[in-house]
Design an enzyme around this catalytic site. Structure first.
Site, short mmCIF file in Angstrom:
data_model
loop_
_atom_site.label_atom_id
_atom_site.label_comp_id
_atom_site.label_asym_id
_atom_site.label_seq_id
_atom_site.Cartn_x
_atom_site.Cartn_y
_atom_site.Cartn_z
N SER A 151 -3.52 -2.18 4.63
CA SER A 151 -3.94 -3.47 4.11
C SER A 151 -5.33 -3.85 4.64
O SER A 151 -6.31 -3.17 4.34
CB SER A 151 -2.90 -4.54 4.45
N ASP A 246 2.68 -4.43 -5.63
CA ASP A 246 1.67 -4.89 -4.69
C ASP A 246 0.58 -5.63 -5.44
O ASP A 246 0.03 -5.12 -6.43
CB ASP A 246 1.07 -3.68 -3.95
N HIS A 276 4.09 -4.12 -0.85
CA HIS A 276 3.03 -4.25 0.13
C HIS A 276 3.65 -4.51 1.51
O HIS A 276 4.66 -5.19 1.63
CB HIS A 276 2.11 -5.41 -0.24
#
Length: 312
Positions: A151, A246, A276
């Site tokens: 991320s 995501d 995610h």
């Protein structure tokens, strides 16, 4: 494909716990929630050595890092940047996955505790990230280097790879980009897809960006939005891990395509049925273990290629 059963059950349990949405929390409360969530992963495997160090950043500040050495003869270095929207998270939260990665690859893993927003806004995080890479190159010389992150950490991995190219920094053999944030455009279709509003949703990304880079004009800086970099040629080979569900999926796909167009070897690993933030949740989500195994295989393959070329 729907979320896998383990993820659906995990989200159900979180919902039953009744916690507030992230974007309604203060940064302090969000950090506590993040730590509680990642504590479910338990402890990773023992290391030959685990050492906490302090690294100086470019502006004179300092930040922590943890050096996980699995054996007396590691074969490389993985510099790992944690996720958390540049606002939450720390080295303790990714200790378990870092240890797993170290054990599976026989690489020293350096977990980077870069400074967080809103106390330390952009460009503190990328500055710390690059300082950590340079520190690893100097403290652990002669070993192949992999940069990796999930991320926001994937975002920082792209930034340090490009800066190492431009500034003659440590040579990087592979970049592992796990659902990286690569652009500040929050109106891509994936941000509005109802199937993607899970542990991370569009509201949370607005919250993260507002804390990290509150000036909208500054968000187009390639060190904040790597997809907007003019030149991506000459970068290390890349592995991208993209979960099916995501809000960042489209910008991850777009970044992979930009790398390909620039002549960078890219391997795209899709994680069907995953969301995610799944990657560090080792011991909680089976999909995390499967993705970790694929990442370890990719790192092993990159190190074998380097060894075959006579560099190790």
């Amino acid at each position: 494909m729907a979320l896998d059963e383990a993820t659906a059950q995990f989200l159900k349990q979180l919902g039953e716990a009744g916690s507030s949405p992230l974007h309604e929390m203060t940064p302090a409360a969000a950090r506590t929630m993040y730590t509680q969530l990642h504590s479910l992963s338990g402890q990773g495997p023992p290391m030959a050595r685990a050492e906490d160090v302090t690294i100086a950043s470019e502006d004179g500040a300092s930040f922590p890092a943890r050096v996980l050495t699995p054996t007396t003869a590691p074969r490389g270095v993985v510099v790992y940047y944690h996720g958390g929207g540049w606002t939450v998270g720390g080295i303790d939260d990714v200790d378990a996955v870092g240890r797993q990665l170290a054990e599976r690859t026989n690489c020293t893993v350096v977990l980077v505790g870069y400074r967080l927003a809103p106390e330390h806004r952009f460009p503190a995080a990328p500055s710390d990230a690059y300082a950590a890479l340079c520190w690893a190159g100097a403290a652990l010389p002669g070993q192949p280097i992999v940069v990796a992150g999930d991320s926001a950490g994937g975002n920082l991995s792209t930034v340090v790879a490009r800066r190492a190219r431009d500034d003659g920094g440590p040579a990087i053999d592979l970049q592992v980009l796990i659902y990286p944030a690569t652009d500040c455009d929050l109106d891509r279709a994936s941000y509005h897809d109802p199937a993607n509003q899970l542990l991370l949703d569009r509201h949370a990304m607005v919250w993260f960006w507002d804390h990290y880079v509150p000036d909208p004009a500054q968000r187009a800086d390639p060190d904040a939005s790597p997809l907007r970099a003019v030149d991506l040629s000459g970068l290390p080979p890349a592995v991208l891990v993209l979960p099916e569900h995501d809000v960042l999926s489209e910008e991850g796909e777009a970044y992979a395509e930009r790398l390909r167009q620039a002549g960078v070897p890219v391997r795209l690993q899709r994680a069907d049925g995953q969301m995610h933030a799944f990657f560090p949740l080792v011991g909680v989500l089976p999909g995390s273990a499967a993705a970790l195994a694929r990442v370890a295989e990719s790192i092993d393959a990159a190190l074998r290629v380097r060894s075959a070329r006579g560099h190790v």
